[in-house]
Structure formats: structure tokens, C-alpha cells
Design a protein around this motif. Sequence first.
Motif, short mmCIF file in Angstrom:
data_model
loop_
_atom_site.label_atom_id
_atom_site.label_comp_id
_atom_site.label_asym_id
_atom_site.label_seq_id
_atom_site.Cartn_x
_atom_site.Cartn_y
_atom_site.Cartn_z
N ILE A 306 10.60 -10.26 -29.54
CA ILE A 306 11.83 -10.20 -30.33
C ILE A 306 12.93 -10.90 -29.54
O ILE A 306 13.18 -10.56 -28.38
CB ILE A 306 12.23 -8.75 -30.64
N ALA A 307 13.58 -11.87 -30.17
CA ALA A 307 14.63 -12.63 -29.47
C ALA A 307 15.84 -12.79 -30.37
O ALA A 307 15.70 -13.06 -31.58
CB ALA A 307 14.10 -13.99 -29.04
N TYR A 308 17.00 -12.62 -29.77
CA TYR A 308 18.28 -12.88 -30.47
C TYR A 308 19.10 -13.76 -29.54
O TYR A 308 19.42 -13.36 -28.41
CB TYR A 308 19.01 -11.58 -30.79
N SER A 309 19.41 -14.96 -30.00
CA SER A 309 20.05 -15.93 -29.11
C SER A 309 21.42 -16.34 -29.61
O SER A 309 21.76 -16.19 -30.79
CB SER A 309 19.15 -17.19 -28.99
N GLY A 310 22.18 -16.87 -28.69
CA GLY A 310 23.47 -17.47 -29.04
C GLY A 310 24.57 -16.50 -29.38
O GLY A 310 25.42 -16.78 -30.23
N ILE A 311 24.60 -15.33 -28.73
CA ILE A 311 25.71 -14.39 -28.93
C ILE A 311 26.92 -14.93 -28.15
O ILE A 311 26.89 -15.02 -26.92
CB ILE A 311 25.33 -12.99 -28.43
N GLU A 312 27.99 -15.29 -28.86
CA GLU A 312 29.15 -15.91 -28.24
C GLU A 312 29.96 -14.89 -27.44
O GLU A 312 30.28 -13.80 -27.93
CB GLU A 312 30.04 -16.56 -29.29
N LEU A 313 30.29 -15.25 -26.20
CA LEU A 313 31.10 -14.39 -25.33
C LEU A 313 32.37 -15.08 -24.87
O LEU A 313 32.89 -14.81 -23.79
CB LEU A 313 30.26 -13.98 -24.11
N GLY A 314 32.86 -15.98 -25.70
CA GLY A 314 34.11 -16.66 -25.37
C GLY A 314 34.00 -17.49 -24.11
O GLY A 314 33.06 -18.27 -23.93
N ARG A 315 34.97 -17.31 -23.19
CA ARG A 315 34.98 -18.11 -21.97
C ARG A 315 33.84 -17.76 -21.02
O ARG A 315 33.60 -18.45 -20.04
CB ARG A 315 36.32 -17.96 -21.26
N PHE A 316 33.15 -16.65 -21.32
CA PHE A 316 32.00 -16.28 -20.48
C PHE A 316 30.70 -16.95 -20.94
O PHE A 316 29.63 -16.67 -20.41
CB PHE A 316 31.82 -14.76 -20.47
N GLY A 317 30.76 -17.79 -21.96
CA GLY A 317 29.57 -18.48 -22.44
C GLY A 317 28.90 -17.74 -23.58
O GLY A 317 29.58 -17.14 -24.42
N ASP A 318 27.61 -17.78 -23.63
CA ASP A 318 26.87 -17.05 -24.66
C ASP A 318 25.73 -16.25 -24.03
O ASP A 318 25.39 -16.43 -22.87
CB ASP A 318 26.37 -17.98 -25.76
N LEU A 319 25.14 -15.39 -24.84
CA LEU A 319 24.15 -14.44 -24.35
C LEU A 319 22.93 -14.47 -25.26
O LEU A 319 23.05 -14.50 -26.48
CB LEU A 319 24.74 -13.02 -24.30
N SER A 320 21.76 -14.44 -24.66
CA SER A 320 20.51 -14.32 -25.39
C SER A 320 19.77 -13.08 -24.91
O SER A 320 19.76 -12.79 -23.70
CB SER A 320 19.63 -15.56 -25.19
N VAL A 321 19.17 -12.35 -25.84
CA VAL A 321 18.45 -11.12 -25.52
C VAL A 321 17.01 -11.26 -26.02
O VAL A 321 16.78 -11.65 -27.16
CB VAL A 321 19.11 -9.89 -26.18
N THR A 322 16.06 -10.94 -25.15
CA THR A 322 14.65 -11.04 -25.50
C THR A 322 13.91 -9.77 -25.09
O THR A 322 14.15 -9.23 -24.01
CB THR A 322 13.99 -12.24 -24.80
N MET A 323 13.04 -9.30 -25.99
CA MET A 323 12.18 -8.17 -25.66
C MET A 323 10.73 -8.63 -25.83
O MET A 323 10.32 -9.08 -26.89
CB MET A 323 12.46 -6.99 -26.60
N LEU A 324 9.95 -8.52 -24.74
CA LEU A 324 8.53 -8.84 -24.76
C LEU A 324 7.75 -7.55 -24.51
O LEU A 324 8.08 -6.80 -23.58
CB LEU A 324 8.18 -9.86 -23.69
N GLY A 325 6.74 -7.30 -25.31
CA GLY A 325 5.96 -6.09 -25.10
C GLY A 325 4.54 -6.25 -25.58
O GLY A 325 4.24 -7.09 -26.43
N THR A 326 3.64 -5.46 -24.99
CA THR A 326 2.23 -5.45 -25.39
C THR A 326 1.78 -4.00 -25.54
O THR A 326 2.00 -3.19 -24.64
CB THR A 326 1.33 -6.16 -24.36
N TRP A 327 1.20 -3.70 -26.68
CA TRP A 327 0.54 -2.41 -26.87
C TRP A 327 -0.94 -2.63 -26.65
O TRP A 327 -1.59 -3.37 -27.38
CB TRP A 327 0.80 -1.87 -28.28
N LEU A 328 -1.48 -2.01 -25.60
CA LEU A 328 -2.88 -2.17 -25.25
C LEU A 328 -3.70 -1.11 -25.98
O LEU A 328 -3.55 0.09 -25.75
CB LEU A 328 -3.08 -2.04 -23.74
N ASP A 329 -4.58 -1.57 -26.86
CA ASP A 329 -5.42 -0.66 -27.61
C ASP A 329 -6.70 -0.34 -26.86
O ASP A 329 -7.14 0.81 -26.84
CB ASP A 329 -5.75 -1.28 -28.98
N LYS A 330 -7.29 -1.36 -26.21
CA LYS A 330 -8.60 -1.17 -25.60
C LYS A 330 -8.77 -2.12 -24.43
O LYS A 330 -8.36 -3.27 -24.48
CB LYS A 330 -9.68 -1.43 -26.66
N LEU A 331 -9.37 -1.65 -23.33
CA LEU A 331 -9.70 -2.49 -22.18
C LEU A 331 -10.99 -1.95 -21.58
O LEU A 331 -10.97 -0.88 -21.00
CB LEU A 331 -8.58 -2.49 -21.15
#
Length: 331
Positions: A306-331
Amino acid sequence: MARPCPSNKVADSPSDALGWGSTAIGFKSPLARDAVQVVFGVESRTDEVDSVPDANLQSGQLMGQGGATTALAGKLDVLDLFTEVRIPLLSDMPGAQNLSIDGAYRYSDYDDLSTDTYKIGLEWAPIRDVRFRASFQRAVRAANVIELFSAQSFNLFDIAGDPCGAQNPSPDATAAECIATGVPAVLVGSPNLDSPAGQYQLLQGGNPGLQPEKSDTKSFGVILQPRFLPKLAVSIDYFDIDVQDTVSTFGPSNTLTACYTNNDADACSRIVRNPGSGQLWLGDGHVIDTNINIGSLETSGVDVNIAYSGIELGRFGDLSVTMLGTWLDKL
């Protein structure tokens, strides 16, 4: 053989991913916007390992060396022929913003064997906001030069006692099994088979007879890029991976258990007892624990990105947030 990792931005085609533009030259479905795209190539390489210790190391004459250092040499020549193809079937139609199939094939020729790998995939976008994908692929990993040609040498492993000895006999080891693996009949159950130090000899190192690992990967998922939230991208993918002929070592104690408890003929063939005495801790007695094709490995689960990019922070630039995850069912 690793599973594909979903990305935030999904390329529309292999040519987009490579930075190439689509072309109208060539074969094209009358219902598709883009033409069939093909990539092909040839690769030739040589993997080589060569280690030549000096005479002192090879004869084990240095204090604290722990044993002789064996020379190591081997070479592997590989020729690969490969192709990838993407076939757009439908474009810009009701219920099919995009529908395409893609495939890949690779032929690899090694010194003493050859392998085939392939992939077939389907991608369907009913609308611009939603895209479904599914694929099946066969992957192969041939053993590398270290796994093939590492010098074989003796080492030690610890167990409580020889399964055919007196100190800690296996309740499942019959006299016939012990005799079949090289124990003289008069020494079955003898304390002479047990090492006073609890240490026994094993042979470790490479194995030129290794077969390639093979894996089958099934994957399907969905990509969401809603127009009302253009900065959001979500991908969810299920994976199921089955690896056969995994290259690894089995372990000397596992080998003894597999032979005397499970009556496994392959394991018993890797037990080499000292002629005459049947010992595994003196003379030429040892358990072979070189690299082998031990069996299979299977895993399945779900990857989420899940990614949300380009959140404007004015003079501080912009911000992107990413969530990476794995649900392991079997190994």
C-alpha cells in the motif's frame, strides 16, 4: 525462485518497463491498441573456481590449522537462449480496458545437463482503476561452482553413541541392518563401535552430481489505483511456491536416523564403516554429508503493498508513505 514483489507503479507492458515506446509495426489484434511485443536474447558465461593452497597447508603441517586444506578447482560453462512475449488482446472496450497475456521461455545448457524454464501470465483491467493478474512459472536453479566443486574433506560430528554400538544403541537398528551397513556380525552391539570422545567422522564438501532445483510458482492478485485517489496504489497478491530437489546437506545424525529407524536405502548408502572394525570414528569410517538434492520446500501466503505518494508539506517538500507486508500461510 523468489516470488515477485508487487510494485507501487505497474508498467502497462514489458516495453514500458524497459523504457521502450509501443510500436504499430508487426502483428496486432484488431481489438487491441498495442502490437505484439517480443524480446529475445542469448547469454554465454563461464563460472570458475580455483584455489591452490601451498604445500604446507595441503599437508596440514601448520600449528593450529586443524587439518589439511584441500585444493579446489572446477568450471561450469553455461549457454542461455531466452525470449519474452506480450500479446495485447483487448483495449478500451466495455469490461476490458486492457486484456493481455504474456509468456517467457529460457533454455539453459550446462556442461552435463540442460534445463527449461517458462512463464505464462494473464492481465485483465475491467476498468482503469482495477487490474487483475495471474501467472504460473517454472524456475530452475542449477548448483553453483561452490556447491559442485568444494573440496571434500573429513570433519567431526557429535552423537551420544553409534546406533549399532553399546553406549546408546538405536532401538530400531536390527542386527541385519547394522551388518548391511558394514558392521561385522560379531561386533553388533559392541562398545568398540562407540567413540570415547562422542565424536564421529563425516565427509563434507561439493558434489558434481547435483541436479538442478526446480520450482513452480502460482500467483494471482489485484492492483487498485482509484482515480478519485490518484496518489494511492494498492496491490494484493497470493503466492504458492513449491521447490523440488532442494540442494543442501542432510546432516550426519539425520542420515543415521533415516537409515536405522526408517530403513532408508539412500541414507544407508551414505554410511561408510571402517573395514574390519565397523567403526565410524577411526580409520576410513565416516558418514557422507556432501551436498545432495534433499527433497522439497513449499510456502504460500499473501503479499500486500500500500503506497500513498506526493503528500505536500509546503517548504518541507513532500511525503510518501508505504506499507509492505506478507501474511505467511504455510512454510
